[in-house]
Design an enzyme around this catalytic site. Structure first.
Site, PDB file in Angstrom:
ATOM      1  N   ARG A  69       4.079   6.731   3.157  1.00 18.34           N
ATOM      2  CA  ARG A  69       3.315   7.880   3.635  1.00 18.34           C
ATOM      3  C   ARG A  69       2.495   7.456   4.860  1.00 18.34           C
ATOM      4  NH1 ARG A  69       0.688   5.785  -0.790  1.00 18.34           N
ATOM      5  NH2 ARG A  69      -1.544   5.325  -0.532  1.00 18.34           N
TER       6      ARG A  69
ATOM      7  N   ASP B  61      15.003  11.906  51.574  1.00 11.46           N
ATOM      8  CA  ASP B  61      13.784  12.713  51.574  1.00 11.46           C
ATOM      9  C   ASP B  61      12.842  12.260  52.689  1.00 11.46           C
ATOM     10  OD1 ASP B  61      11.830  14.551  49.933  1.00 11.46           O
ATOM     11  OD2 ASP B  61      10.726  12.691  50.308  1.00 11.46           O
TER      12      ASP B  61
ATOM     13  N   THR C 218       0.815  -1.223   0.000  1.00 12.73           N
ATOM     14  CA  THR C 218       0.000   0.000   0.000  1.00 12.73           C
ATOM     15  C   THR C 218       0.844   1.267   0.000  1.00 12.73           C
ATOM     16  OG1 THR C 218      -0.127   0.035   2.427  1.00 12.73           O
ATOM     17  CG2 THR C 218      -1.861  -1.164   1.235  1.00 12.73           C
TER      18      THR C 218
ATOM     19  N   CYS D  50       2.400   2.598   9.441  1.00 16.20           N
ATOM     20  CA  CYS D  50       1.406   2.604  10.520  1.00 16.20           C
ATOM     21  C   CYS D  50       2.080   2.441  11.870  1.00 16.20           C
ATOM     22  CB  CYS D  50       0.409   1.451  10.352  1.00 16.20           C
ATOM     23  SG  CYS D  50      -0.464   1.407   8.784  1.00 16.20           S
TER      24      CYS D  50
ATOM     25  N   CYS E  87      -4.622   5.348  11.488  1.00 18.46           N
ATOM     26  CA  CYS E  87      -3.976   5.291  12.807  1.00 18.46           C
ATOM     27  C   CYS E  87      -3.094   6.503  13.098  1.00 18.46           C
ATOM     28  CB  CYS E  87      -3.160   4.009  12.946  1.00 18.46           C
ATOM     29  SG  CYS E  87      -1.655   3.942  11.926  1.00 18.46           S
TER      30      CYS E  87
ATOM     31  N   CYS F 204      -2.530  -0.077  14.694  1.00 20.75           N
ATOM     32  CA  CYS F 204      -3.436   0.355  13.627  1.00 20.75           C
ATOM     33  C   CYS F 204      -4.662  -0.552  13.558  1.00 20.75           C
ATOM     34  CB  CYS F 204      -2.715   0.347  12.285  1.00 20.75           C
ATOM     35  SG  CYS F 204      -3.749   0.942  10.912  1.00 20.75           S
TER      36      CYS F 204
END
Length: 493
Positions: A67, A443, A34, A38, A72, A42
Site C-alpha cells: 500500500r 529555424d 511494513t 515508497c 512520501c 521517502c
C-alpha cells in the site's frame, strides 16, 4: 538504461539510502516488513536492503500487495520520463492510459488505437511494468480519488465517478487497498477541503524533477498565446481546454518547487485527463539531469546549460491545434501568427466561459475548420492551400497526431502534404508529438544562435554537428533559442 533500473538492485538500494529525488517515478520500493511502497526519496529511515523490493510502476507494487506510504505519497511522484521520450508500443500505451483512454474505451479501445490485439498489449505491459492496462488505469484512478478526497468537499459518490470508478464499491475497495484507509479516513486526515472545488474548481501542485528553468517555458507560451484561448494574467499562464466531458480552463503558475495548477472543469470526470495534458504541456515528466549531462559534454553548450539548467520543451495540450498553428506561423512573425490564429478562433471556435479572466473560446477542431473559405484567409494563396490540406487530412483521419501515434509515420504523412517543409514537420514533432530528438536547423532563431556561438551555419552542417546531442536535440534547441533577446525567453512582467 534507466527504464530497467528496478532490475539493478544495487543501484536502487543506493538511490533509496541517499534519498535521491532524481529517481522518483523511475522505480518504487516495496518494504516487506511494513507492507508499504515508497518513492526513492521517502524521508523515512531507509529499510534494510534485504527488506527492499523494487517495482517499475506503482501498479506493480500495488499488485504485489503493498500500500502507498502516507509520508512520501509515491502515487504523486512525477511520471517516468521513459513514456515521453520513447516511441515504442509500451510508451505509446502509457501516454494513452494517462490520457484516460482505458477509462473511456476500455482495453480494447487502447489496443485498437495502437494497432495491436488486446493480448499483445497486455503481454507487453506486464513484461515491462509488472502490471496490465487495467491495473495501471486502476492505480491512476486511485491517485485521482485521493486528490479529490483530500482537496475538495465533493460527496464521496461524486468523487468515485469523477475518478473513473464504475461503482461506489470498487471505489471504496480500491482506496482501502491502496492507502490502507477508508475514503472518509483519508479526508479526516486533512484539516479542511476546498469549498470552491464543489463547483468545479480545483487547486493542486504539479511536481517535477529539479532543476526547472521556467523562463523559456512559460515565456514561450505567453509570447505565442492566441487571444481568447490563452493569456498571461497575474503571473500565470492560462488557457482553455477541450476535454471529453466538456470545456475546462487551466491556470499554471511556476514556483521554485512545483507548478501551481488551478483547474476549472465542467465535469470532474475530466480531472485526470486535464492534469495529464497540463503536465505534457509543460514537459514536467522530463529528466533534466540526463538531458543536461549529455548536452553539457559539448563545450559550446556547456556554458548555456550551466547558466540556466533544466530547460523544458514547451509542448501543447492538443496536437491538431498546434499543427494548425505551426502552418499559420510559417515565415511570419510571432505577432502575425497570433493574429491569424485569433481570427480563426473568433470565426470558428466554440465560446467558453471564464469568470476569472479574458478567455473566450476553445480553439476550433479540424472538423470545425473543414468548411472554412480559403478566400477569407488573409495570407498567401500557397499557405491557404497548406492549411486547408492539413485540416482535411486531420478531419478525415488521414493523419494521426494523437498520443498513441507512430511518430515516424506521422512525420512521413505530414511531409507528404503540400507546403510542409522540414521546419514545419520538425516543429510539430517537437511540440505536438513530444519527440525529444526533433531538430529545426533551419529555424531563424537556431541559425542566429549557431552563428553567435561559432557553430556551423548551414542546416546540413549543423545537423551533422548536432549528432552528439541526440537523443535530446529538442532540448538543445531550447538552449540555443535562449541566447536571443526575444519575448519567448522571458517571463512577462
Amino acid at each position: 538504461m534507466l527504464g530497467d533500473m528496478h532490475e539493478d538492485v544495487e543501484r536502487c538500494v543506493r538511490a533509496v539510502q541517499s534519498k535521491d529525488a532524481r529517481f522518483d517515478g523511475w522505480f518504487f520500493t516495496g518494504v516487506v516488513t511494513t507492507g508499504i511502497y515508497c518513492r526513492p526519496s521517502c524521508p523515512a529511515v531507509p529499510p534494510k536492503p534485504s527488506n527492499m523490493r523494487f517495482y517499475p510502476s506503482a501498479a506493480a507494487a500495488q499488485q504485489a500487495g503493498f500500500r502507498a506510504c502516507k509520508r512520501c505519497r509515491p502515487d504523486t511522484s512525477p511520471g517516468s520520463p521513459e513514456w515521453n521520450h520513447r516511441a515504442d508500443a509500451v510508451a505509446r500505451a502509457m501516454r494513452l492510459i494517462a490520457d484516460g483512454v482505458v477509462d473511456r474505451d476500455g482495453v480494447p479501445g487502447l489496443a485498437a488505437r495502437l494497432g495491436y490485439s488486446t493480448r499483445q498489449i497486455e503481454r507487453q505491459l506486464n513484461a515491462e511494468l509488472g502490471a496490465g492496462p487495467l491495473a495501471l488505469a486502476r492505480a491512476q484512478r486511485a491517485q485521482t480519488a485521493r486528490l479529490l478526497i483530500e482537496t475538495t468537499t465533493l460527496p464521496m459518490s461524486d468523487v468515485a465517478f469523477a475518478a473513473g470508478f464504475a461503482s461506489i464499491r470498487a471505489f471504496n475497495d480500491t482506496v482501502r487497498e491502496v492507502f490502507a484507509l477508508t475514503p472518509t479516513q483519508l479526508r479526516d486526515r486533512v484539516a479542511r477541503g476546498a469549498p470552491a472545488a464543489a463547483s468545479g474548481t480545483l487547486s493542486l501542485r504539479l511536481p517535477f524533477r529539479a532543476p526547472l528553468t521556467p523562463d523559456n517555458l512559460f515565456g514561450h507560451l505567453a509570447a505565442t498565446a492566441v487571444p481568447g484561448v490563452e493569456e498571461w494574467r497575474g503571473g500565470a499562464y492560462r488557457r482553455t481546454l477541450r476535454l471529453p466531458h466538456g470545456p475546462g480552463i487551466a491556470t499554471l503558475r511556476p514556483t521554485p518547487d512545483h507548478v501551481a495548477c488551478t483547474l476549472r472543469l465542467a465535469d470532474m470526470r475530466d480531472l485526470t485527463i486535464a492534469i495529464s495534458r497540463c503536465r505534457r504541456l509543460l514537459d514536467l515528466d522530463a529528466d533534466p539531469v540526463a538531458v543536461d549531462d549529455l548536452l553539457r559534454a559539448d563545450p559550446v553548450l556547456a556554458p548555456l546549460v550551466d547558466k540556466a539548467p533544466g530547460r523544458r520543451v514547451p509542448r501543447t495540450v492538443d496536437a491538431a491545434e498546434f499543427a494548425v498553428r505551426a502552418v499559420l506561423g510559417q515565415q511570419v512573425s510571432t505577432a502575425a501568427a497570433r493574429t491569424h490564429a485569433a481570427r480563426l478562433v473568433t470565426a470558428h471556435g466554440e465560446p467558453a466561459d471564464d469568470p476569472d479572466g479574458g478567455l473566450t473560446h476553445l480553439f476550433p477542431t479540424p472538423d470545425a475548420l473543414a468548411d472554412l473559405d480559403p478566400e477569407k484567409l488573409a495570407f498567401p494563396k500557397a499557405r491557404r492551400a497548406t492549411l486547408t490540406g492539413l485540416v482535411r487530412a486531420l478531419a478525415g483521419g488521414e493523419i494521426d497526431l494523437g498520443l498513441g501515434c507512430d511518430r515516424d509515420a506521422a512525420r512521413a504523412r505530414l511531409a507528404g502534404l503540400p507546403g510542409f517543409g522540414p521546419w514545419t514537420v520538425e516543429m510539430i514533432a517537437m511540440r505536438a508529438l513530444g519527440d525529444p530528438d526533433a531538430f529545426v536547423p533551419g529555424d531563424l532563431g537556431v541559425r542566429l544562435a549557431a552563428a553567435e556561438l561559432g557553430l556551423p551555419a548551414t542546416p546540413a552542417a549543423l545537423t551533422r554537428r548536432a549528432a552528439a546531442w541526440r537523443p535530446w536535440r529538442a532540448y538543445a534547441v531550447q538552449y540555443l533559442w535562449a541566447t536571443g533577446d526575444h519575448p519567448i525567453n522571458h517571463l512577462p512582467a
